[in-house]
Motif scaffolding. Sequence first.
Motif, PDB file in Angstrom:
ATOM      1  N   THR A 162      53.638  -5.095  39.903  1.00  0.00           N
ATOM      2  CA  THR A 162      54.502  -4.328  39.686  1.00  0.00           C
ATOM      3  C   THR A 162      55.833  -4.725  40.325  1.00  0.00           C
ATOM      4  O   THR A 162      55.822  -5.591  41.378  1.00  0.00           O
ATOM      5  N   GLY A 200      57.749   3.543  40.744  1.00  0.00           N
ATOM      6  CA  GLY A 200      57.720   2.465  40.225  1.00  0.00           C
ATOM      7  C   GLY A 200      56.317   1.870  40.070  1.00  0.00           C
ATOM      8  O   GLY A 200      55.958   1.083  38.827  1.00  0.00           O
ATOM      9  N   GLU A 232      54.568   1.427  36.682  1.00  0.00           N
ATOM     10  CA  GLU A 232      54.471   0.039  35.883  1.00  0.00           C
ATOM     11  C   GLU A 232      52.964  -0.227  35.921  1.00  0.00           C
ATOM     12  O   GLU A 232      52.656  -0.942  35.145  1.00  0.00           O
ATOM     13  N   GLU A 245      51.978   0.674  32.557  1.00  0.00           N
ATOM     14  CA  GLU A 245      52.473  -0.089  31.530  1.00  0.00           C
ATOM     15  C   GLU A 245      51.591  -1.340  31.505  1.00  0.00           C
ATOM     16  O   GLU A 245      51.298  -1.796  30.553  1.00  0.00           O
ATOM     17  N   ASP A 246      51.189  -1.754  32.889  1.00  0.00           N
ATOM     18  CA  ASP A 246      50.450  -2.948  32.815  1.00  0.00           C
ATOM     19  C   ASP A 246      48.892  -2.911  32.143  1.00  0.00           C
ATOM     20  O   ASP A 246      48.491  -3.708  31.395  1.00  0.00           O
ATOM     21  N   ARG A 275      53.444  -9.003  33.590  1.00  0.00           N
ATOM     22  CA  ARG A 275      53.729  -9.228  34.968  1.00  0.00           C
ATOM     23  C   ARG A 275      52.200  -9.886  35.585  1.00  0.00           C
ATOM     24  O   ARG A 275      51.973  -9.223  36.735  1.00  0.00           O
TER      25      ARG A 275
END
Length: 322
Positions: free
Chosen positions: A101, A297, A301, A304-305, A316
Amino acid sequence: MTLNCAVLDDYQDVALSMADWSALEGSVEVRSYREHFGSEEEVAAAVGDCEILVVMRERTPFPASLLDRLPRLRLLITSGMRNASIDLGAAARNGVTVCGTASNSEPPAELTWALILGLARHVVTESAALRDGGPWQSTIGADLHGRTLALLGLGKIGAKVAAVGRAFGMDVVAWSHNLTEERAAEHGVRRAGSLGELLEAGDFVSVHLQLGERTRGLIGAGELKRMRRTACLVNTSRAAIVDQEALVLALREGWIAGAGADVFEEEPLPAGHPLRTAPNFLGLPHLGYVTRRNYEGYFGEAVEDIAAYLAGSPVRTLAVPD
């Protein structure tokens, strides 16, 4: 099929409230662990049923021996885009995708100044005396203006620390193995010719290097003895850059005036660790990156990952080093 996901070392029990995990409902069952697991056996027993793990920095290492104990694991997410405690080669061999991230560099730079100012003005000692009815004004502070700030490393964090030092009116000097005159000049900093020259010049010496073969144990007894007896050492980078036994000895024998650290070789720091009782030591429990913006964050994230991985397009990803 619903996949199992665990968040490790969620010390403040905030992982599930710092992001919207609802996007994964029906696909992933998420749980978090506030306690730290001190052995690979404990980790494997707790999360052996998980296909997905979210880890905070290097709080729990993932060497090959642990990855081999987790045959169901398929996705490992770390906060930040660098985690030296994950064996990326072993992860790849085990079919585990490793993602990261974003991470903000401002929080650890800010905390560095909390330690420097705390040491310079004896903040903890004076605050404790005020609360406990102790003496009114028992210490004499060290000035920052006109003094020398010596930085080991002038990367993203070191450069931010340098800017604040200049704002305080300090003379800022820096050194690292790869530091060039051009980069030093770009940040209004003098470049020291050697580590020894840097240590001898600094009134406050602050560590901002990555941990690696060249930096592990870089600051030992000999280096600490080269510092001024009136100087303070601050480390918000990685504990292993500074020899911990030598640091305790330096504080007890007065080689340096004080030290501050936010990082330790064993975390959480054991109750009987000698740094807990070392004189003129200001320690914090690895708070450098622990801010709301960073946590939002990290976990945002991480969601999102996971979603990207489930969609077949991981983002990422951390590459296996050459």
